[in-house]
Design a protein around this motif. Structure first.
Motif, PDB file in Angstrom:
ATOM      1  N   LYS A 257       0.834  -1.209   0.000  1.00 18.59           N
ATOM      2  CA  LYS A 257       0.000   0.000   0.000  1.00 18.59           C
ATOM      3  C   LYS A 257       0.865   1.254   0.000  1.00 18.59           C
ATOM      4  CE  LYS A 257      -3.546  -2.124   2.973  1.00 18.59           C
ATOM      5  NZ  LYS A 257      -4.235  -1.993   4.273  1.00 18.59           N
ATOM      6  N   MET A 258       1.864   1.300   0.884  1.00 11.69           N
ATOM      7  CA  MET A 258       2.678   2.495   1.004  1.00 11.69           C
ATOM      8  C   MET A 258       3.624   2.664  -0.176  1.00 11.69           C
ATOM      9  SD  MET A 258       1.427   4.016   3.458  1.00 11.69           S
ATOM     10  CE  MET A 258       2.571   5.406   3.509  1.00 11.69           C
ATOM     11  N   ALA A 259       4.068   1.564  -0.767  1.00  9.42           N
ATOM     12  CA  ALA A 259       4.915   1.665  -1.959  1.00  9.42           C
ATOM     13  C   ALA A 259       4.128   2.302  -3.105  1.00  9.42           C
ATOM     14  CB  ALA A 259       5.423   0.286  -2.362  1.00  9.42           C
ATOM     15  N   THR A 260       2.840   1.938  -3.209  1.00  7.64           N
ATOM     16  CA  THR A 260       2.005   2.515  -4.258  1.00  7.64           C
ATOM     17  C   THR A 260       1.748   3.994  -3.986  1.00  7.64           C
ATOM     18  OG1 THR A 260       0.952   0.370  -4.574  1.00  7.64           O
ATOM     19  CG2 THR A 260      -0.153   2.266  -5.539  1.00  7.64           C
ATOM     20  N   PHE A 261       1.562   4.365  -2.729  1.00  4.41           N
ATOM     21  CA  PHE A 261       1.363   5.776  -2.401  1.00  4.41           C
ATOM     22  C   PHE A 261       2.618   6.583  -2.721  1.00  4.41           C
ATOM     23  CE2 PHE A 261       0.950   9.264   0.867  1.00  4.41           C
ATOM     24  CZ  PHE A 261      -0.035   9.952   0.165  1.00  4.41           C
ATOM     25  N   LYS A 262       3.779   6.011  -2.471  1.00  2.00           N
ATOM     26  CA  LYS A 262       5.033   6.683  -2.819  1.00  2.00           C
ATOM     27  C   LYS A 262       5.124   6.885  -4.329  1.00  2.00           C
ATOM     28  CE  LYS A 262      10.067   6.130  -2.355  1.00  2.00           C
ATOM     29  NZ  LYS A 262      10.407   7.383  -1.683  1.00  2.00           N
ATOM     30  N   SER A 263       4.684   5.891  -5.093  1.00  7.32           N
ATOM     31  CA  SER A 263       4.699   5.991  -6.556  1.00  7.32           C
ATOM     32  C   SER A 263       3.705   7.019  -7.084  1.00  7.32           C
ATOM     33  CB  SER A 263       4.392   4.620  -7.174  1.00  7.32           C
ATOM     34  OG  SER A 263       5.360   3.671  -6.827  1.00  7.32           O
ATOM     35  N   SER A 264       2.781   7.446  -6.231  1.00  7.64           N
ATOM     36  CA  SER A 264       1.754   8.413  -6.628  1.00  7.64           C
ATOM     37  C   SER A 264       2.210   9.857  -6.433  1.00  7.64           C
ATOM     38  CB  SER A 264       0.478   8.172  -5.808  1.00  7.64           C
ATOM     39  OG  SER A 264       0.009   6.857  -5.963  1.00  7.64           O
ATOM     40  N   ARG A 265       3.486  10.059  -6.179  1.00  8.37           N
ATOM     41  CA  ARG A 265       3.999  11.397  -5.862  1.00  8.37           C
ATOM     42  C   ARG A 265       3.535  12.487  -6.834  1.00  8.37           C
ATOM     43  NH1 ARG A 265      10.338  13.401  -5.029  1.00  8.37           N
ATOM     44  NH2 ARG A 265      10.116  15.332  -6.201  1.00  8.37           N
TER      45      ARG A 265
ATOM     46  N   PRO B 268      15.212   6.576  -1.077  1.00  4.42           N
ATOM     47  CA  PRO B 268      15.391   5.603  -2.168  1.00  4.42           C
ATOM     48  C   PRO B 268      14.416   4.441  -2.022  1.00  4.42           C
ATOM     49  CG  PRO B 268      17.504   6.198  -1.181  1.00  4.42           C
ATOM     50  CD  PRO B 268      16.444   6.762  -0.295  1.00  4.42           C
ATOM     51  N   ASP B 269      13.914   3.937  -3.148  1.00  2.00           N
ATOM     52  CA  ASP B 269      13.020   2.787  -3.075  1.00  2.00           C
ATOM     53  C   ASP B 269      13.844   1.501  -2.998  1.00  2.00           C
ATOM     54  OD1 ASP B 269      13.887   2.185  -5.661  1.00  2.00           O
ATOM     55  OD2 ASP B 269      12.099   3.032  -6.615  1.00  2.00           O
ATOM     56  N   GLU B 270      13.159   0.365  -3.058  1.00  2.00           N
ATOM     57  CA  GLU B 270      13.841  -0.907  -2.849  1.00  2.00           C
ATOM     58  C   GLU B 270      14.852  -1.232  -3.947  1.00  2.00           C
ATOM     59  OE1 GLU B 270      10.639  -3.604  -2.431  1.00  2.00           O
ATOM     60  OE2 GLU B 270      10.102  -2.924  -0.421  1.00  2.00           O
ATOM     61  N   SER B 271      14.678  -0.613  -5.121  1.00  2.00           N
ATOM     62  CA  SER B 271      15.619  -0.841  -6.220  1.00  2.00           C
ATOM     63  C   SER B 271      16.843   0.068  -6.103  1.00  2.00           C
ATOM     64  CB  SER B 271      14.930  -0.573  -7.558  1.00  2.00           C
ATOM     65  OG  SER B 271      14.643   0.807  -7.711  1.00  2.00           O
ATOM     66  N   GLY B 272      16.806   0.996  -5.126  1.00  2.00           N
ATOM     67  CA  GLY B 272      17.900   1.942  -4.968  1.00  2.00           C
ATOM     68  C   GLY B 272      17.704   3.233  -5.743  1.00  2.00           C
ATOM     69  N   ARG B 273      16.583   3.325  -6.453  1.00  2.00           N
ATOM     70  CA  ARG B 273      16.305   4.534  -7.237  1.00  2.00           C
ATOM     71  C   ARG B 273      16.148   5.735  -6.311  1.00  2.00           C
ATOM     72  NH1 ARG B 273      11.207   5.365 -11.458  1.00  2.00           N
ATOM     73  NH2 ARG B 273      11.463   7.603 -11.751  1.00  2.00           N
ATOM     74  N   GLU B 274      16.782   6.855  -6.679  1.00  2.00           N
ATOM     75  CA  GLU B 274      16.698   8.070  -5.883  1.00  2.00           C
ATOM     76  C   GLU B 274      15.750   9.067  -6.533  1.00  2.00           C
ATOM     77  OE1 GLU B 274      20.622   9.505  -5.201  1.00  2.00           O
ATOM     78  OE2 GLU B 274      21.177   7.798  -3.932  1.00  2.00           O
TER      79      GLU B 274
END
Length: 475
Positions: free
Chosen positions: A136-144, A317-323
């Motif tokens: 849920k929170m990963a998707t909210f982060k992607s909704s920036r 950074p997300d789990e892939s290391g993307r900044e």
């Protein structure tokens, strides 16, 4: 089941139904995601007893996935001390202990999530663990991008609404017309926020999520609202505002998904309060993790914590290391405005969170007056009850195979006319059931690319089309 309509429900054994696809393709993916999440958490646990218990839950989830894929019988739920177990088991018995791939879709999907919940409720160390929270929170982060866009737009509108009515030489009629347009915009934002239902969209990329959100996406989708009763709903709120100017005017929102959709629900709630279209907004979450992304009380805390420190949340950074690029001062100020206003509304008792066990019951809302009379009496106190999302729509209509021209007032049964509850349902279509369409509309949509033709109502599975349906149960 005695309070349900005679119209048959959609079955997981019907190849023309989305329930058929859900049981065979979606559910195993969802359970696999839950197993992966728990594996990751267990790997970091140092307490041996907790670690062992976590592994046992993983094994039970794997067993559940096996049962679905091999069409085993649904088994009685163990008593986990939480509400609803007796009702589930009674209905399971009444349905003749069916198998996963030949059962009413609505009941079996509710049973699936209730059974998953028992695995945690019966544990010692994992009772409050939400196996979907990380997602849920990963998707909210992607909704920036959409969050920042809406924060800016909302800041502007809320300040405008707080200035008061009749300014700038506008007549009462002009002010009401402006309010009507803003109400429609807020509701459509709320509607299309449902495009990010995690139980359906299980493998979205960051770019996919951005395409489903934002003003351009909403503008492109306006013509896809097949039933639009927003004017009737606004008329109700505007009339109450005129006639009960100094009295209590409550709006309820029966929530659907967390993350970005909860964010847009709060945008709508904040707007209603700022504009004076409501004096109180009551939000109804689920008590347990449900249909992957449905809102629980904890999700409010997680979302507000993210908004309390948007720089930290959106630039980590997300789990892939993307900044990610830092937020500007303007963006921070706009998000801070939201957080502070919503927090103040909550402190003042204007924004209320009120869960109820009935929302995770196994049946349709046709049963509500019998199964949860206290909830019905509570909802009668509201000027308007907004039911968000596809599952709420399926429950309102009993997920039954209605003719698509059936009036919404008819399809919602005991919550229809004279129920005392005034309803508006927002829904992007992600299941077969749909009512209130004009004659010939369903047939026309079936002929569109991917529409399903004569074999299935596939156009209603994708979330591309929407309905906003109203029923005044107070008359």
């Amino acid at each position: 089941m005695e309070y349900d309509p005679q119209t048959p429900q959609y079955l997981t054994s019907d190849p023309s139904s989305f329930g058929y696809v859900s049981a065979r393709e979606r559910w195993p993916v969802i359970i696999t995601g839950a197993i992966d999440d728990l594996h990751r958490t267990v790997a970091d646990v140092t307490d041996e007893e907790k670690r062992k218990e976590g592994k046992a839950i993983i094994a039970e989830l794997a067993k559940l996935k096996y049962e679905i894929q091999h069409d085993r019988k649904l088994t009685p739920l163990p008593d986990d001390g939480e509400p609803g177990i007796a009702e589930y088991n009674l209905e399971l018995e009444q349905r003749g202990t069916p198998s996963w791939l030949n059962v009413a879709w609505l009941f079996s999907e509710c049973y699936l999530y209730r059974r998953m919940s028992t695995l945690f409720a019966l544990s010692k160390h994992w009772k409050r663990y939400d196996v979907f929270a990380r997602q849920k929170m990963a998707t909210f982060k992607s909704s920036r991008p959409a969050v920042l866009e809406l924060a800016a737009r909302y800041h502007e509108l809320a300040l405008q609404a707080q200035k008061g009515k009749g300014v700038d030489g506008k007549s009462a009629e002009e002010v009401e017309q402006t309010d009507r347009l803003l109400f429609s915009e807020m509701c459509e934002i709320c509607l299309w926020g449902n495009a990010t239902d995690l139980s359906l969209l299980t493998s979205l990329t960051y770019e996919d999520i951005q395409k489903l959100q934002g003003s351009h996406a909403r503008k492109a989708a306006e013509s896809n609202i097949l039933v639009n009763d927003l004017d009737a709903a606004f008329d109700v709120l505007a009339k109450a505002q005129r006639e009960k100017k100094d009295g209590e005017r409550r709006v309820d929102i029966v929530l659907d998904n967390s993350g970005f959709e909860l964010f847009v629900d709060l945008i709508l709630a904040g707007y209603l309060l700022s504009a004076g279209l409501a004096t109180t907004v009551v939000l109804h979450p689920k008590l347990i993790p449900w249909f992957v992304s449905d809102v629980t009380p904890r999700d409010f805390t997680d979302l507000l914590n993210a908004l309390a420190d948007p720089q930290g949340f959106y630039t980590a950074p997300d789990e892939s290391g993307r900044e990610y690029e830092p937020l500007s001062e303007k963006e921070l100020a706009e998000v801070r405005f939201l957080f502070e206003q919503w927090s103040e509304f909550h402190r003042e008792g204007k924004l209320i969170i009120r869960p109820h066990a009935f929302w995770t019951d196994c049946g349709s809302y046709w049963r509500m007056p019998h199964a949860a009379p206290d909830l019905v009496e509570d909802l009668k106190q509201s000027e308007l009850v907004l039911f968000k999302g596809d599952l709420n729509y399926r429950k309102l209509t009993s997920d039954a195979a209605w003719d698509p021209t059936t009036p919404f007032n008819t399809a919602i049964g005991s919550l229809g006319p004279q129920s005392g509850v005034r309803i508006m349902s927002f829904r992007t279509c992600k299941a077969d059931v749909v009512v209130g369409l004009a004659p010939g509309e369903d047939e026309k949509l079936r002929q569109t690319p991917g529409g399903g033709g004569s074999e299935a109502r596939k156009w209603a599975w994708s979330g591309k089309w929407a309905v906003i349906s109203f029923c005044d149960g107070k008359i």
